[in-house]
Scaffold this motif. Structure first.
Motif, PDB file in Angstrom:
ATOM      1  N   ASP A   1       0.829  -1.205   0.000  1.00 53.64           N
ATOM      2  CA  ASP A   1       0.000   0.000   0.000  1.00 53.64           C
ATOM      3  C   ASP A   1       0.869   1.263   0.000  1.00 53.64           C
ATOM      4  N   ILE A   2       1.770   1.334  -0.989  1.00 54.30           N
ATOM      5  CA  ILE A   2       2.630   2.501  -1.172  1.00 54.30           C
ATOM      6  C   ILE A   2       2.528   2.952  -2.629  1.00 54.30           C
ATOM      7  N   SER A   3       2.985   4.170  -2.902  1.00 57.95           N
ATOM      8  CA  SER A   3       2.925   4.683  -4.270  1.00 57.95           C
ATOM      9  C   SER A   3       4.106   4.141  -5.087  1.00 57.95           C
ATOM     10  N   SER A   4       3.958   4.229  -6.391  1.00 60.47           N
ATOM     11  CA  SER A   4       5.012   3.754  -7.288  1.00 60.47           C
ATOM     12  C   SER A   4       6.323   4.524  -7.114  1.00 60.47           C
ATOM     13  N   PRO A   5       6.290   5.868  -7.035  1.00 64.66           N
ATOM     14  CA  PRO A   5       7.553   6.587  -6.816  1.00 64.66           C
ATOM     15  C   PRO A   5       8.238   6.205  -5.492  1.00 64.66           C
ATOM     16  N   THR A   6       7.445   5.968  -4.471  1.00 60.40           N
ATOM     17  CA  THR A   6       8.009   5.554  -3.183  1.00 60.40           C
ATOM     18  C   THR A   6       8.686   4.193  -3.308  1.00 60.40           C
ATOM     19  N   CYS A   7       8.020   3.292  -3.989  1.00 57.98           N
ATOM     20  CA  CYS A   7       8.569   1.952  -4.179  1.00 57.98           C
ATOM     21  C   CYS A   7       9.885   2.013  -4.967  1.00 57.98           C
ATOM     22  N   ARG A   8       9.893   2.774  -6.045  1.00 60.18           N
ATOM     23  CA  ARG A   8      11.104   2.896  -6.868  1.00 60.18           C
ATOM     24  C   ARG A   8      12.250   3.549  -6.080  1.00 60.18           C
ATOM     25  N   MET A   9      11.924   4.512  -5.241  1.00 63.58           N
ATOM     26  CA  MET A   9      12.938   5.150  -4.415  1.00 63.58           C
ATOM     27  C   MET A   9      13.524   4.130  -3.438  1.00 63.58           C
ATOM     28  N   ARG A  10      12.689   3.300  -2.841  1.00 62.49           N
ATOM     29  CA  ARG A  10      13.179   2.282  -1.905  1.00 62.49           C
ATOM     30  C   ARG A  10      14.044   1.244  -2.626  1.00 62.49           C
ATOM     31  N   ILE A  11      13.650   0.867  -3.825  1.00 61.79           N
ATOM     32  CA  ILE A  11      14.451  -0.085  -4.605  1.00 61.79           C
ATOM     33  C   ILE A  11      15.828   0.504  -4.891  1.00 61.79           C
ATOM     34  N   SER A  12      15.860   1.779  -5.241  1.00 57.48           N
ATOM     35  CA  SER A  12      17.135   2.447  -5.495  1.00 57.48           C
ATOM     36  C   SER A  12      18.005   2.456  -4.240  1.00 57.48           C
ATOM     37  N   ARG A  13      17.411   2.765  -3.093  1.00 57.94           N
ATOM     38  CA  ARG A  13      18.158   2.776  -1.831  1.00 57.94           C
ATOM     39  C   ARG A  13      18.669   1.376  -1.480  1.00 57.94           C
ATOM     40  N   ILE A  14      17.834   0.386  -1.737  1.00 56.99           N
ATOM     41  CA  ILE A  14      18.232  -1.002  -1.459  1.00 56.99           C
ATOM     42  C   ILE A  14      19.448  -1.381  -2.298  1.00 56.99           C
ATOM     43  N   ARG A  15      19.405  -1.051  -3.573  1.00 50.50           N
ATOM     44  CA  ARG A  15      20.529  -1.369  -4.464  1.00 50.50           C
ATOM     45  C   ARG A  15      21.814  -0.689  -4.002  1.00 50.50           C
ATOM     46  N   LYS A  16      21.708   0.582  -3.649  1.00 53.21           N
ATOM     47  CA  LYS A  16      22.891   1.314  -3.175  1.00 53.21           C
ATOM     48  C   LYS A  16      23.437   0.686  -1.895  1.00 53.21           C
ATOM     49  N   HIS A  17      22.524   0.346  -0.986  1.00 54.95           N
ATOM     50  CA  HIS A  17      22.937  -0.262   0.280  1.00 54.95           C
ATOM     51  C   HIS A  17      23.613  -1.608   0.043  1.00 54.95           C
ATOM     52  N   LEU A  18      23.018  -2.443  -0.803  1.00 56.98           N
ATOM     53  CA  LEU A  18      23.600  -3.753  -1.094  1.00 56.98           C
ATOM     54  C   LEU A  18      24.976  -3.607  -1.748  1.00 56.98           C
ATOM     55  N   LYS A  19      25.077  -2.686  -2.667  1.00 54.16           N
ATOM     56  CA  LYS A  19      26.352  -2.469  -3.345  1.00 54.16           C
ATOM     57  C   LYS A  19      27.428  -2.058  -2.337  1.00 54.16           C
ATOM     58  N   LYS A  20      27.078  -1.135  -1.453  1.00 56.94           N
ATOM     59  CA  LYS A  20      28.024  -0.660  -0.444  1.00 56.94           C
ATOM     60  C   LYS A  20      28.454  -1.812   0.470  1.00 56.94           C
ATOM     61  N   GLU A  21      27.513  -2.610   0.914  1.00 60.54           N
ATOM     62  CA  GLU A  21      27.822  -3.726   1.805  1.00 60.54           C
ATOM     63  C   GLU A  21      28.660  -4.796   1.107  1.00 60.54           C
ATOM     64  N   LEU A  22      28.339  -5.076  -0.144  1.00 61.28           N
ATOM     65  CA  LEU A  22      29.081  -6.099  -0.872  1.00 61.28           C
ATOM     66  C   LEU A  22      30.483  -5.630  -1.243  1.00 61.28           C
ATOM     67  N   ILE A  23      30.654  -4.328  -1.453  1.00 61.72           N
ATOM     68  CA  ILE A  23      31.993  -3.793  -1.704  1.00 61.72           C
ATOM     69  C   ILE A  23      32.839  -3.938  -0.438  1.00 61.72           C
ATOM     70  N   LYS A  24      32.239  -3.673   0.716  1.00 64.02           N
ATOM     71  CA  LYS A  24      32.954  -3.805   1.984  1.00 64.02           C
ATOM     72  C   LYS A  24      33.490  -5.228   2.186  1.00 64.02           C
ATOM     73  N   THR A  25      32.686  -6.206   1.828  1.00 63.76           N
ATOM     74  CA  THR A  25      33.084  -7.608   2.039  1.00 63.76           C
ATOM     75  C   THR A  25      33.913  -8.154   0.872  1.00 63.76           C
ATOM     76  N   GLY A  26      34.117  -7.350  -0.159  1.00 67.87           N
ATOM     77  CA  GLY A  26      34.927  -7.782  -1.292  1.00 67.87           C
ATOM     78  C   GLY A  26      34.192  -8.680  -2.267  1.00 67.87           C
ATOM     79  N   GLN A  27      32.878  -8.701  -2.210  1.00 66.63           N
ATOM     80  CA  GLN A  27      32.097  -9.552  -3.112  1.00 66.63           C
ATOM     81  C   GLN A  27      31.542  -8.801  -4.294  1.00 66.63           C
ATOM     82  N   PHE A  28      31.868  -7.531  -4.405  1.00 66.90           N
ATOM     83  CA  PHE A  28      31.385  -6.731  -5.531  1.00 66.90           C
ATOM     84  C   PHE A  28      32.586  -6.010  -6.131  1.00 66.90           C
TER      85      PHE A  28
END
Length: 182
Positions: A154-181
């Motif tokens: 029950d969220i709007s499309s722009p909100t969902c897309r913004m969260r997906i973008s944040r998730i990707r950035k967060h995952l990338k940052k975490e995976l770079i830290k562990t050397g898996q990206f």
């Protein structure tokens, strides 16, 4: 008993050889190898399962034949790579694709590395705030569309897309830290 096995072999060959021929061409096997691989499939089936197969139902027989056929195709492509008949500059890109696909399909190291990477990604997702982890699970793990995620949460499309973008950035940052990206 031998006559029953011969009859079974003949019946199976007549019923399934067309399917195997289609699958062989679809998987990129050269025409000159198709008949040999198909015949080897049926003879291997009878050698390993001959007497037992007389008591099997149709789905058991079909499953065993399919597995043997698949293994024969894999063996063919492995033989090619051992002989050094493949290269990056192969004249037949379709054949090269199938050879590489069969090479990588059963590599245990790649499978283990992939499992470790996926486990790390799951851990990162579960450590996120609930608003982000819910979107990550629905969108990235379950493979739902943005519209479905919006409807479920029950969220709007722009909100969902913004969260997906944040998730990707967060995952990338975490995976770079562990050397898996990279």
């Amino acid at each position: 008993m031998q006559q029953e096995q011969n009859d079974l072999l003949q019946a199976l060959y007549e019923e399934y050889q067309g399917i195997f021929r289609f699958m062989a061409f679809k998987n990129g096997l050269p025409e000159c190898e198709v008949d040999d691989i198909i015949q080897d499939t049926f003879f291997s089936f009878m050698r390993y399962y001959g007497k037992k197969a007389l008591r099997w139902n149709e789905s058991q027989i079909k499953g065993a034949l399919m597995k043997i056929f698949e293994n024969r195709c894999i063996d063919y492509f492995r033989r090619l790579t051992r002989k050094g008949e493949t290269s990056i500059d192969a004249e037949d890109p379709i054949m090269e694709y199938h050879i590489l696909r069969y090479q990588m399909r059963h590599d245990i190291c790649d499978t283990l590395i992939l499992r470790e990477e996926l486990q790390k990604i799951r851990e990162c997702i579960m450590a996120m705030r609930p608003k982000l982890s819910q979107v990550a699970v629905l969108y990235m793990i379950e493979g739902r569309s943005v519209e479905e995620v919006c409807e479920i949460l029950d969220i709007s499309s722009p909100t969902c897309r913004m969260r997906i973008s944040r998730i990707r950035k967060h995952l990338k940052k975490e995976l770079i830290k562990t050397g898996q990206f990279p």
